[in-house]
Design an enzyme around this catalytic site. Structure first.
Site, PDB file in Angstrom:
ATOM      1  N   LYS A  69      -2.161   9.628  -5.154  1.00 18.98           N
ATOM      2  CA  LYS A  69      -2.583   8.997  -3.905  1.00 18.98           C
ATOM      3  C   LYS A  69      -3.509   9.968  -3.197  1.00 18.98           C
ATOM      4  O   LYS A  69      -3.124  11.074  -2.835  1.00 18.98           O
ATOM      5  CB  LYS A  69      -1.363   8.683  -3.031  1.00 18.98           C
ATOM      6  CG  LYS A  69      -1.755   8.114  -1.671  1.00 18.98           C
ATOM      7  CD  LYS A  69      -0.558   7.612  -0.899  1.00 18.98           C
ATOM      8  CE  LYS A  69      -0.979   7.079   0.454  1.00 18.98           C
ATOM      9  NZ  LYS A  69       0.167   6.563   1.217  1.00 18.98           N
ATOM     10  N   LYS A 123      -4.219   5.337  -6.324  1.00 20.20           N
ATOM     11  CA  LYS A 123      -4.553   4.721  -5.047  1.00 20.20           C
ATOM     12  C   LYS A 123      -5.554   5.600  -4.309  1.00 20.20           C
ATOM     13  O   LYS A 123      -5.298   6.804  -4.205  1.00 20.20           O
ATOM     14  CB  LYS A 123      -3.260   4.601  -4.235  1.00 20.20           C
ATOM     15  CG  LYS A 123      -3.450   4.114  -2.812  1.00 20.20           C
ATOM     16  CD  LYS A 123      -2.126   4.140  -2.092  1.00 20.20           C
ATOM     17  CE  LYS A 123      -2.350   3.691  -0.671  1.00 20.20           C
ATOM     18  NZ  LYS A 123      -1.167   3.786   0.133  1.00 20.20           N
TER      19      LYS A 123
HETATM   20  C1  PBG Z   1       1.579   5.243   4.042  1.00 18.45           C
HETATM   21  C2  PBG Z   1       0.791   4.214   3.302  1.00 18.45           C
HETATM   22  C3  PBG Z   1      -0.578   4.002   3.473  1.00 18.45           C
HETATM   23  C4  PBG Z   1      -0.934   2.930   2.650  1.00 18.45           C
HETATM   24  C5  PBG Z   1       0.216   2.518   1.975  1.00 18.45           C
HETATM   25  N1  PBG Z   1       1.282   3.342   2.398  1.00 18.45           N
HETATM   26  C6  PBG Z   1      -1.545   4.650   4.402  1.00 18.45           C
HETATM   27  C7  PBG Z   1      -1.574   6.103   4.506  1.00 18.45           C
HETATM   28  O1  PBG Z   1      -1.227   6.849   3.580  1.00 18.45           O
HETATM   29  O2  PBG Z   1      -1.976   6.550   5.573  1.00 18.45           O
HETATM   30  C8  PBG Z   1      -2.314   2.373   2.552  1.00 18.45           C
HETATM   31  C9  PBG Z   1      -2.485   1.061   1.910  1.00 18.45           C
HETATM   32  C10 PBG Z   1      -3.767   0.380   2.213  1.00 18.45           C
HETATM   33  O3  PBG Z   1      -4.719   0.964   2.778  1.00 18.45           O
HETATM   34  O4  PBG Z   1      -3.859  -0.811   1.890  1.00 18.45           O
HETATM   35  N2  PBG Z   1       2.743   5.686   3.493  1.00 18.45           N
END
Ligand code: PBG
Length: 329
Positions: A194, A252
């Protein structure tokens, strides 16, 4: 000319015979944003194909998705400000409404696969995925909380848990905690690679979960999410997650990271998931709504590219749109 590649493109009948990748409804996971209340269905302005919904509306939404063949959902809670604190304590509260909602959903739709979110940011008044102490996101103390969240979520009936926090060692801690409580059938879809991406903006708007502005709070997630410049690090994260017991490795965002999807797909024996995140969906949607791109063509092409790179599970805010398209085809 012996080699004429165009011969295999000559008609629909031939083209379909040589098509390597097929997008099917089984690949699609529909995201859901849960809010408290009744009869709430708020469009998210920076992500207009998604809504914040109360449980009753989510049940309707799941029913509609089921009719289109979608049977996988990933749910995120929006927590009211008065329930947020520095310890993210509502995450571990027995009367957490996200947990009771999951119970209701699984009672009503026992055969769907319901995926959770494990991270502290929706519950943290600091807006971070972990606990902040002295301006730092502390790892091990956060992991303990995440493992406790996992147990509560498994008890509530979630089928697969989705740790999205990027703390070190959390997959092992969650796996051990689950097995100790005899939840050996509950899976883990790990957010393995991520990245600290600018493309999460609309999601943070939807949940009001961005890091708060305060001199003692890091204003970004760079100390735990990955540097977009790095590829090898994704391999390391994947090795650890595989060893620690993850059932899926997630990449991601998806589109700017197709190379990462591919490298994990080629090097690891467990399925790859991809999160086509809010910002990616928002920009595609905006171009289509402006008449700059053709949605009917651009959306399935985009998702096909994610599948072709190697992801079999695709989280996208276009799931419903594409499922409808696939059904009518
Ligand atoms: C946070 C989380 C995020 C997303 C999923 N879980 C945002 C972040 O890390 O700030 C983003 C998903 C998206 O942008 O569709 N745990």
């Amino acid at each position: 000319m012996y080699r004429r590649p165009r011969r295999n493109r000559v008609s629909n009948a031939v083209r379909s015979m040589v098509q390597e990748t097929q997008l099917v409804v089984g690949n699609l996971i529909q995201p859901l944003f849960l809010v408290e209340g009744n009869n709430v269905k708020d469009q998210i302005s920076s992500l207009p194909m998604a809504y914040r919904m109360s449980l009753d509306m989510i049940l309707v939404e799941i029913g509609e998705c089921r009719n289109l063949g979608i049977d996988k959902f990933i749910m995120f809670p929006k927590i009211n400000d008065e329930l947020k604190d520095k310890e993210a304590s509502y995450a571990l509260s027995e009367d957490n409404y996200y947990l009771s909602a999951a119970q209701t959903i699984k009672d009503r739709f026992p055969d769907i696969c319901l995926i959770s979110d494990i991270a502290l940011d929706p519950y943290s008044s600091d807006g971070h995925d972990g606990i902040v102490r002295d301006g730092k996101i502390v790892n091990d103390e956060t992991v303990e909380k995440l493992a406790s969240m996992a147990i509560l979520q498994a008890k509530a009936g979630f089928d697969i848990l989705g740790p999205s926090d990027m703390m070190d060692g959390r997959i092992a801690a969650i796996r051990v905690a689950l097995d100790d409580e005899s939840f050996e059938d509950v899976g883990i879809m790990s957010y393995t690679a991520k990245y600290a991406s600018a493309y999460y903006g609309p999601f943070r708007d939807a949940l009001d979960s961005a890091p708060v502005e305060d001199d003692n709070i890091p204003k970004d997630k760079l100390s735990y999410q990955m540097n977009p410049a790095n590829n090898k690090e994704a391999m390391l994260e994947a090795e650890l997650d595989l060893m620690e017991g993850a059932d899926f490795l997630m990449v991601k965002p998806a589109l700017n990271y197709l190379d990462i999807i591919k490298v994990l797909h080629d090097n690891f024996e467990i399925p790859i998931a991809a999160y086509h995140v809010s910002g990616e969906c928002a920009m595609l949607y905006a171009a289509c709504k402006n008449g700059w791109l053709n949605m009917e063509k651009a959306v399935p092409e985009t998702l096909l590219s994610i599948k072709r790179a190697g992801a079999s599970a695709i989280i996208t805010y276009f799931s419903k749109y594409v499922a409808d398209q696939l059904k009518r085809r």
